[in-house]
Design an enzyme around this catalytic site. Sequence first.
Site, PDB file in Angstrom:
ATOM      1  CB  SER A 132     -23.804 -33.610  20.744  1.00  4.72           C
ATOM      2  OG  SER A 132     -24.808 -32.945  20.020  1.00  4.72           O
ATOM      3  CE1 TYR A 156     -19.693 -32.513  16.612  1.00  5.92           C
ATOM      4  CE2 TYR A 156     -22.088 -32.602  16.618  1.00  5.92           C
ATOM      5  CZ  TYR A 156     -20.903 -32.333  17.266  1.00  5.92           C
ATOM      6  OH  TYR A 156     -20.920 -31.900  18.573  1.00  5.92           O
ATOM      7  CE  LYS A 160     -18.948 -34.311  19.740  1.00  7.98           C
ATOM      8  NZ  LYS A 160     -17.867 -33.981  20.653  1.00  7.98           N
TER       9      LYS A 160
HETATM   10  P1  NAD Z   1     -15.130 -24.981  20.177  1.00  7.28           P
HETATM   11  O1  NAD Z   1     -14.775 -25.196  18.749  1.00  7.28           O
HETATM   12  O2  NAD Z   1     -15.294 -23.588  20.662  1.00  7.28           O
HETATM   13  O3  NAD Z   1     -14.095 -25.737  21.117  1.00  7.28           O
HETATM   14  C1  NAD Z   1     -13.346 -26.859  20.703  1.00  7.28           C
HETATM   15  C2  NAD Z   1     -11.890 -26.591  21.030  1.00  7.28           C
HETATM   16  O4  NAD Z   1     -11.101 -27.717  20.663  1.00  7.28           O
HETATM   17  C3  NAD Z   1     -11.323 -25.375  20.279  1.00  7.28           C
HETATM   18  O5  NAD Z   1     -10.674 -24.558  21.211  1.00  7.28           O
HETATM   19  C4  NAD Z   1     -10.330 -25.990  19.279  1.00  7.28           C
HETATM   20  O6  NAD Z   1      -9.255 -25.112  19.008  1.00  7.28           O
HETATM   21  C5  NAD Z   1      -9.913 -27.240  20.012  1.00  7.28           C
HETATM   22  N1  NAD Z   1      -9.477 -28.352  19.162  1.00  7.28           N
HETATM   23  C6  NAD Z   1     -10.089 -28.863  18.057  1.00  7.28           C
HETATM   24  N2  NAD Z   1      -9.393 -29.914  17.590  1.00  7.28           N
HETATM   25  C7  NAD Z   1      -8.316 -30.083  18.403  1.00  7.28           C
HETATM   26  C8  NAD Z   1      -7.238 -30.997  18.442  1.00  7.28           C
HETATM   27  N3  NAD Z   1      -7.091 -31.953  17.521  1.00  7.28           N
HETATM   28  N4  NAD Z   1      -6.316 -30.878  19.423  1.00  7.28           N
HETATM   29  C9  NAD Z   1      -6.432 -29.901  20.352  1.00  7.28           C
HETATM   30  N5  NAD Z   1      -7.432 -29.007  20.362  1.00  7.28           N
HETATM   31  C10 NAD Z   1      -8.361 -29.097  19.406  1.00  7.28           C
HETATM   32  O7  NAD Z   1     -16.471 -25.823  20.445  1.00  7.28           O
HETATM   33  P2  NAD Z   1     -17.432 -25.828  21.711  1.00  7.28           P
HETATM   34  O8  NAD Z   1     -18.741 -25.267  21.304  1.00  7.28           O
HETATM   35  O9  NAD Z   1     -16.740 -25.271  22.896  1.00  7.28           O
HETATM   36  O10 NAD Z   1     -17.633 -27.384  21.872  1.00  7.28           O
HETATM   37  C11 NAD Z   1     -16.813 -28.154  22.733  1.00  7.28           C
HETATM   38  C12 NAD Z   1     -17.203 -29.622  22.614  1.00  7.28           C
HETATM   39  O11 NAD Z   1     -18.594 -29.762  22.895  1.00  7.28           O
HETATM   40  C13 NAD Z   1     -17.008 -30.196  21.211  1.00  7.28           C
HETATM   41  O12 NAD Z   1     -16.552 -31.521  21.345  1.00  7.28           O
HETATM   42  C14 NAD Z   1     -18.404 -30.180  20.614  1.00  7.28           C
HETATM   43  O13 NAD Z   1     -18.583 -31.197  19.660  1.00  7.28           O
HETATM   44  C15 NAD Z   1     -19.251 -30.439  21.846  1.00  7.28           C
HETATM   45  N6  NAD Z   1     -20.634 -29.916  21.729  1.00  7.28           N
HETATM   46  C16 NAD Z   1     -20.820 -28.600  21.418  1.00  7.28           C
HETATM   47  C17 NAD Z   1     -22.125 -28.115  21.288  1.00  7.28           C
HETATM   48  C18 NAD Z   1     -22.383 -26.682  20.908  1.00  7.28           C
HETATM   49  O14 NAD Z   1     -23.518 -26.386  20.490  1.00  7.28           O
HETATM   50  N7  NAD Z   1     -21.441 -25.775  21.038  1.00  7.28           N
HETATM   51  C19 NAD Z   1     -23.208 -28.976  21.504  1.00  7.28           C
HETATM   52  C20 NAD Z   1     -22.962 -30.307  21.824  1.00  7.28           C
HETATM   53  C21 NAD Z   1     -21.650 -30.775  21.945  1.00  7.28           C
HETATM   54  C1  WQD Z   2     -31.485 -23.855  16.457  1.00  2.70           C
HETATM   55  C2  WQD Z   2     -32.826 -23.515  15.814  1.00  2.70           C
HETATM   56  C3  WQD Z   2     -32.924 -23.801  13.416  1.00  2.70           C
HETATM   57  C4  WQD Z   2     -29.994 -20.652  12.533  1.00  2.70           C
HETATM   58  C5  WQD Z   2     -26.751 -27.686  16.396  1.00  2.70           C
HETATM   59  C6  WQD Z   2     -26.178 -29.050  16.125  1.00  2.70           C
HETATM   60  C7  WQD Z   2     -26.175 -29.871  17.388  1.00  2.70           C
HETATM   61  C8  WQD Z   2     -25.481 -29.128  18.529  1.00  2.70           C
HETATM   62  C9  WQD Z   2     -26.030 -27.752  18.700  1.00  2.70           C
HETATM   63  C10 WQD Z   2     -23.171 -29.788  18.556  1.00  2.70           C
HETATM   64  C11 WQD Z   2     -33.255 -24.515  14.741  1.00  2.70           C
HETATM   65  C12 WQD Z   2     -33.078 -22.344  13.794  1.00  2.70           C
HETATM   66  C13 WQD Z   2     -30.836 -21.540  13.167  1.00  2.70           C
HETATM   67  C14 WQD Z   2     -30.540 -19.607  11.748  1.00  2.70           C
HETATM   68  C15 WQD Z   2     -32.748 -20.399  12.317  1.00  2.70           C
HETATM   69  N1  WQD Z   2     -24.072 -28.970  18.286  1.00  2.70           N
HETATM   70  N2  WQD Z   2     -32.201 -21.414  13.068  1.00  2.70           N
HETATM   71  N3  WQD Z   2     -31.917 -19.516  11.678  1.00  2.70           N
HETATM   72  O1  WQD Z   2     -29.425 -27.209  14.809  1.00  2.70           O
HETATM   73  O2  WQD Z   2     -30.455 -27.376  17.134  1.00  2.70           O
HETATM   74  O3  WQD Z   2     -28.094 -27.867  16.837  1.00  2.70           O
HETATM   75  O4  WQD Z   2     -26.008 -27.060  17.437  1.00  2.70           O
HETATM   76  O5  WQD Z   2     -23.254 -30.894  19.012  1.00  2.70           O
HETATM   77  O6  WQD Z   2     -25.532 -31.068  17.093  1.00  2.70           O
HETATM   78  O7  WQD Z   2     -26.969 -29.687  15.133  1.00  2.70           O
HETATM   79  O8  WQD Z   2     -28.834 -25.527  16.632  1.00  2.70           O
HETATM   80  O9  WQD Z   2     -28.525 -23.093  16.735  1.00  2.70           O
HETATM   81  O10 WQD Z   2     -28.206 -24.267  14.527  1.00  2.70           O
HETATM   82  O11 WQD Z   2     -30.506 -24.053  15.444  1.00  2.70           O
HETATM   83  O12 WQD Z   2     -33.999 -20.268  12.184  1.00  2.70           O
HETATM   84  O13 WQD Z   2     -29.833 -18.809  11.144  1.00  2.70           O
HETATM   85  O14 WQD Z   2     -32.707 -22.250  15.140  1.00  2.70           O
HETATM   86  O15 WQD Z   2     -33.824 -24.170  12.392  1.00  2.70           O
HETATM   87  O16 WQD Z   2     -34.645 -24.664  14.864  1.00  2.70           O
HETATM   88  P1  WQD Z   2     -29.298 -27.033  16.259  1.00  2.70           P
HETATM   89  P2  WQD Z   2     -28.924 -24.185  15.812  1.00  2.70           P
END
Ligand code: NAD
Ligand code: WQD
Length: 347
Positions: A132, A156, A160
């Site tokens: 991430s 978190y 990572k």
């Molecule tokens: P999500 O929660 O929709 O998907 C994660 C999946 O993993 C879910 O289906 C959950 O049921 C499963 N899971 C959790 N713990 C588990 C375990 N112990 N064993 C088996 N399954 C398990 O999240 P997402 O948004 O699809 O994110 C996927 C990956 O990408 C995550 O690792 C997250 O940290 C990373 N990521 C997400 C974002 C984002 O903004 N969505 C950004 C950066 C990184």
């Molecule tokens: C985006 C922008 C808020 C909600 C997070 C995690 C990051 C990654 C992605 C996993 C910001 C603004 C938000 C609201 C708002 N996840 N905002 N009102 O914070 O960039 O990233 O998700 O790895 O690690 O930190 O994403 O969608 O929460 O916010 O004004 O109700 O929207 O201030 O500028 P963020 P976000």
Amino acid sequence: RSGTSLCGTMMLVTGGAGYIGSHTCVELLEAGYDIIVLDNLSNASRESLNRVEEITGKKLIFIHGDIRNQTLLDDVFSTYPIETVIHFAGFKAVAESVLKPLEYYNNNVYGSNTLFAAMEKAGVKKIVFSSSATVYGQQETMPISETASLSHTSPYGHTKLLIEEMLQYQHQAALRLDSSWNIALLRYFNPIGAHQSGYIGEDPKDIPNNLMPYITQVSAKKRPYLRVYKGYETTDGTGIRDYIHVVDLARGHVKAIEKLQDSSGVHTWNLGVGRGYSVYEVLNAFQEYNHVNIPVQEEGRREGDVDICYADVSKAEAELGWKARYGLEEMVRHAWVWQQKYPDGYA
Ligand code: NAD
Ligand code: WQD
């Protein structure tokens, strides 16, 4: 378990029923891979995978289980000829990780450690890991390249970083034995949107923390207004982020897998669009393209938020031949199509 041909290359997709995982499963199946999804459904529904099969017209194998279950993993690796692991499984909510750090270290770090140990035992050495942009912490210089300094501001983010480092050391250890691992660390920026079919999308179980699912729920009148956090060092005072369409992100995984087939070592790639949008730019695009009105209430800064964050994507472009295709218009349109088609998500 549903049947599959077993004729192509097999991938194990942990967390494949989730938001990014399900979209990636579509791209993998369409690229001709056979896939096994291992998911404990802690934050997902089996229905997402039914829809993946519907969209692609192909079958996958689903195993309802946990990456921390060593016996199950050994069984999976000895039963199926898995070549590559795509590792999404984990918890992802920054604010929740501050309240429940031990759960985050257990699920993300111990879970990954258990998975990597099972891979080593089975001789599987190719892995794509969901990292991430959070690992970059607060940066002074934009865009952020893969060589930028790394830090963390939440449990978190720390998980990572630890997982990235675990894989770095694992590759180094393999080198000492004249072996190697082929590792892709994909640092996602802000994935939003949904599959263009409207059949799969983001389905938050609780009140959304992220901007886009909150906007779609306000638009659907499930919540009265959007809180717009202000007070950041940007032109309109709201945070600037690199939003990327989830289907583009999913395509990036297919490219990374292709690249890994003949590239040993640890490769880090930013997956973003390479430009930033403010909250108001996203909100205005959503209202304009979807012909809706979103009530807002402005508030002060949200704790822990960085002001600006967007990616230098030149490395992924050059090395993977990958570039995001969709713009903000498709991101906001597809997010709204999904919300309207399935107002209660997969329920
Ligand atoms: P999500 O929660 O929709 O998907 C994660 C999946 O993993 C879910 O289906 C959950 O049921 C499963 N899971 C959790 N713990 C588990 C375990 N112990 N064993 C088996 N399954 C398990 O999240 P997402 O948004 O699809 O994110 C996927 C990956 O990408 C995550 O690792 C997250 O940290 C990373 N990521 C997400 C974002 C984002 O903004 N969505 C950004 C950066 C990184
Ligand atoms: C985006 C922008 C808020 C909600 C997070 C995690 C990051 C990654 C992605 C996993 C910001 C603004 C938000 C609201 C708002 N996840 N905002 N009102 O914070 O960039 O990233 O998700 O790895 O690690 O930190 O994403 O969608 O929460 O916010 O004004 O109700 O929207 O201030 O500028 P963020 P976000």
